[in-house]
Design an enzyme around this catalytic site. Structure first.
Site, PDB file in Angstrom:
ATOM      1  N   ASP A 255       0.731  -1.068  -0.173  1.00  0.00           N
ATOM      2  CA  ASP A 255       0.011   0.057  -0.163  1.00  0.00           C
ATOM      3  C   ASP A 255       1.000   1.174  -0.064  1.00  0.00           C
ATOM      4  OD1 ASP A 255      -2.365   1.586  -0.209  1.00  0.00           O
ATOM      5  OD2 ASP A 255      -3.329   0.636   1.481  1.00  0.00           O
TER       6      ASP A 255
HETATM    7  C1  BGC Z   1      -5.134   3.006  -0.022  1.00  0.00           C
HETATM    8  C2  BGC Z   1      -5.204   1.944  -1.072  1.00  0.00           C
HETATM    9  C3  BGC Z   1      -5.243   2.257  -2.314  1.00  0.00           C
HETATM   10  C4  BGC Z   1      -3.691   3.368  -2.338  1.00  0.00           C
HETATM   11  C5  BGC Z   1      -3.341   3.858  -3.793  1.00  0.00           C
HETATM   12  C6  BGC Z   1      -3.845   3.774  -0.197  1.00  0.00           C
HETATM   13  O1  BGC Z   1      -3.803   4.914   0.766  1.00  0.00           O
HETATM   14  O2  BGC Z   1      -5.237   2.434   1.481  1.00  0.00           O
HETATM   15  O3  BGC Z   1      -6.682   1.374  -0.925  1.00  0.00           O
HETATM   16  O4  BGC Z   1      -5.147   1.555  -3.439  1.00  0.00           O
HETATM   17  O5  BGC Z   1      -3.761   4.202  -1.590  1.00  0.00           O
HETATM   18  O6  BGC Z   1      -4.327   4.947  -4.023  1.00  0.00           O
END
Ligand code: BGC
Length: 709
Positions: A255
């Site tokens: 993430d």
């Molecule tokens: C979120 C994810 C997301 C990623 C990319 C993160 O902050 O937890 O769900 O896919 O950002 O945008």
């Protein structure tokens, strides 16, 4: 030698780490570290994939830079396409209300088509975190509280996004957030999770296993720690369970900045340690922390990480790029100027089917002779809120507001709109105009709820009532309606259940309209007028008080179940145990009834297939459909089983006066559960099977059967 093997052999360490590095473009900001100009880095082979960048020109420019690098390896492009890309469908929690896996697949396929046309090759979806705590704003992104529903949702979405062939129009699905993220302590986003291995095995992991069994190309570990081990470095679950036990060979993408956050979590002493921990646990791609690129060389020198691991991760990234057809001719990238026509129709269909009629004391459908409608509240004319918190490339302002939808549906009616109060804040000065509107109307429609950013990531709340002064406005408006003898209907736009017991008592009808996407207003008008029936059913138990949370139907039995006459039983002193509305709840305008429930055998063995027959009748004057749930209960097992476990659900459409039968087939082996060693155990003994329109046990029809050794 395959192309991937040839490339790997030719790569420098820097180029390898480039393939494992995901940088961000600047079209969206989805994390704390902003993206920037990356072209030079791409051209130097130091970036292997991008997020938050889409559209013909930008994607082509970045891809050109990648092809100009020494080895010319194309990039892949990821984005959070959770419920539509250009065309915005209902938020996942809302779409789950349709209990329609084929609809779930179709909206994913339409989203992938638009995403791919915009140059995107990976969607960070589906989000299948089972969520039993609506304080957690991310409950909005997933399919609710039940692992069986979440597993079917997972399969439908993966199949829809990826299509039959990733190289021909599919987008790689990246299922997230592994694992148990929905159990964040106190419902506070990013907070620790400490649930048992059993809960992981029974509740949180199955939707991920289902995604992988459906061929999901990628997976994202969650931000949080599970009993002290951050998921980004969780070797037993990533390496042990996903890779070894399930044989997952796809790409694990961290993430956003999660690798560097291992330091803040308190498990890594520095960036080299953090990078090594994530890599050795099985994370292939470092999204936006650059620890891999900057610090894995040091980790290698210090013996913290191994080249074998790096090579394996690079191979997986290259294999995905092969599958996506990226090495072949320039991917066709063309802008989608307007939403594809059928995607718009699909958005309307999905939005209609996502609406849940929570209460109705005869107020709906709206009477055909209602001439003057008072349309009150901060969500009535709020097009920009309708798409919810994860609207991808949707144009928020273009969504159809409730006001616009109603005006189009009822051209002969006079719709008097007054906002009354803002979604949040203390100002009540606009209320009197709104109440004046109620004084001349034949019906009052109150549009209340949350703003889009009040749910989603980093959007936890402790009070789940109506924000600001909306509750007061509602009380006053309902009082006026009552005095005048006209109905007051409430529409709740939100990313989670809203706790408002007094409102459910006072209003003549309440609909959960969630965030329905771009067709919101049209869909709501269709259901209010009765042109479409209300067919949505709740995929979550709706709490009557925050203090009940977590509230879900699959609770285990207690040794002292509630009995009104015995105070030493499981209860609250100040609140009922039952939720406001049970999982599965939802009213319709048609009235279908259960008339019979049969099973083809009263005793069964592991290898048998059980058949259930549910007889229904539409005794009313209106055609309609019902959603029926099949639950089981294992009455005595070596590990206590939940009071209800959802096994199947199905829908049946019946014309007025018609009768029909819904059949469920259940292989008995699905009744096995994780035994003491967490391996599947099928134990002989008594079972109950129940069917009903919701998980409210008072409404279930139950029969008994026996599992034999
Ligand atoms: C979120 C994810 C997301 C990623 C990319 C993160 O902050 O937890 O769900 O896919 O950002 O945008």
């Amino acid at each position: 030698m395959t192309r991937a093997a040839r490339l790997l052999a030719a790569m420098t360490l820097e180029e390898k780490l480039g393939q494992l590095t995901m940088a961000a473009g600047t079209q969206a900001l989805t994390g704390p570290v902003a993206g920037g100009a990356v072209e030079a880095e791409i051209a130097a082979g130091r970036v292997g994939s991008l997020l938050n960048l889409w559209g013909a020109d930008d994607v082509a420019a970045a891809q050109k830079a990648a092809r100009g690098a020494r080895l010319g390896i194309p990039l892949f492009f990821g984005f959070d396409v959770l419920h539509g890309h250009r065309t915005v469908f209902p938020i996942p929690l809302a779409e789950a209300c349709a209990f329609d896996p084929e609809l779930w697949r179709r909206t994913a396929a339409a989203a992938a088509h638009e995403a791919r046309a915009d140059g995107l090759t990976m969607v960070f979806a589906p989000m299948v975190d089972v969520a039993r705590d609506p304080r957690w704003g991310r409950i909005t992104e997933g399919p609710g509280e039940d692992p069986y529903v979440a597993s079917l949702f997972s399969v439908a979405k993966v199949t829809g996004f990826q299509g039959p062939d990733l190289a021909r129009g599919g987008a790689a699905a990246c299922v997230k957030h592994f694992c148990a993220y929905g159990a964040a302590e106190g419902g506070r986003d990013y907070a620790s999770v400490d649930v048992s291995e059993r809960a992981v095995a029974e509740v949180y992991a199955p939707p991920f296993a289902a995604a992988l069994a459906a061929g999901c190309a990628a997976l994202m570990p969650a931000f949080m720690d599970l009993a002290g081990v951050p998921m980004t470095a969780h070797r037993p679950l990533l390496e042990g369970w996903l890779r070894r036990k399930l044989g997952f060979e796809g790409v694990i993408v961290s993430d956003y900045n999660a690798v560097a956050e291992l330091i803040v979590h308190g498990v890594a002493g520095g960036r080299a340690e953090a990078a090594a921990m994530a890599l050795q646990a099985g994370v292939d791609v470092d999204m936006m922390s650059f620890c891999y690129r900057d610090s894995l060389p040091e980790a290698l020198d210090r013996g913290l990480a191994s080249m074998d691991r790096i090579d394996a991760a690079v191979s997986r990234v290259l294999a995905l790029k092969e599958k996506l057809g990226l090495f072949e001719a320039e991917p066709s990238v063309h802008p989608v100027a307007a939403p594809v026509e059928d995607a718009g129709a699909l958005a309307l269909e999905a939005a209609r089917r996502s609406i849940v009629l929570l209460t109705n004391r005869g107020a709906l459908p709206l009477a055909g002779d209602a001439r003057v409608i008072a349309l009150i509240g901060p969500l009535a004319d709020a097009a920009e809120e309708m798409d919810g918190p994860w609207a991808a490339a949707g144009r928020r302002a273009d969504a159809v507001s409730i006001r616009r939808g109603l005006e189009a549906a009822l051209p002969q009616a006079e719709i008097v709109y007054a906002q009354g109060v803002a979604i949040d804040g203390a100002d009540f000065s606009g209320a009197s105009r709104a109440l004046d509107a109620c004084r001349t109307a034949d019906v009052v429609i109150l549009c209340l709820g949350e703003s889009a950013p009040m749910s989603g990531e980093a959007a936890s709340r402790t009070s789940l009532g109506l924000p600001g002064r909306q509750g007061e406005l509602a009380r006053a408006a309902i009082d006026v309606a009552r005095e005048r003898g006209v109905p007051a209907v409430v529409l709740l736009s939100s990313g989670r259940p809203i706790v408002a017991p007094a409102l459910f008592e006072a209003a003549d009808a309440v609909l959960a309209t969630w965030f329905l996407g771009e067709a919101a207003g049209c869909a709501i008008a269709d259901v209010l007028t009765g042109r479409a029936d209300a067919v949505g059913r709740l995929p979550v138990s709706w709490p009557r008080a925050e203090g009940q949370i977590p509230v879900y139907f699959a609770q285990r039995p207690t040794g002292r179940p509630f009995r009104a006459e015995d105070s030493y039983t499981s209860r609250y002193l100040d609140c009922a145990n039952e939720p406001q509305f049970a999982f599965g709840h939802g009213l319709s305008y048609a009235s279908l009834a259960l008339v019979s429930f049969e099973i083809d055998r009263r005793a069964f063995r592991f290898g048998d297939e059980l058949r259930f027959f549910v007889g229904l009748r539409n005794a009313g004057a209106r055609d309609g459909e019902a959603t029926v749930f099949l639950f089981s209960r294992d009455l005595a097992a070596s590990v206590a089983r939940p009071l209800l476990e959802l096994r199947r659900f199905g829908r049946i459409a019946l014309r007025a006066g018609e009768a029909g039968t819904l059949e469920f087939v259940l292989p008995a082996r699905e009744l096995a559960f994780p035994g003491a060693d967490l391996e599947p155990a099928f134990e002989p003994g008594a079972f109950e099977f129940s069917v009903g329109f919701s998980a409210d046990r008072a409404g279930l029809v139950t029969l008994a059967a026996q599992a034999l050794a």
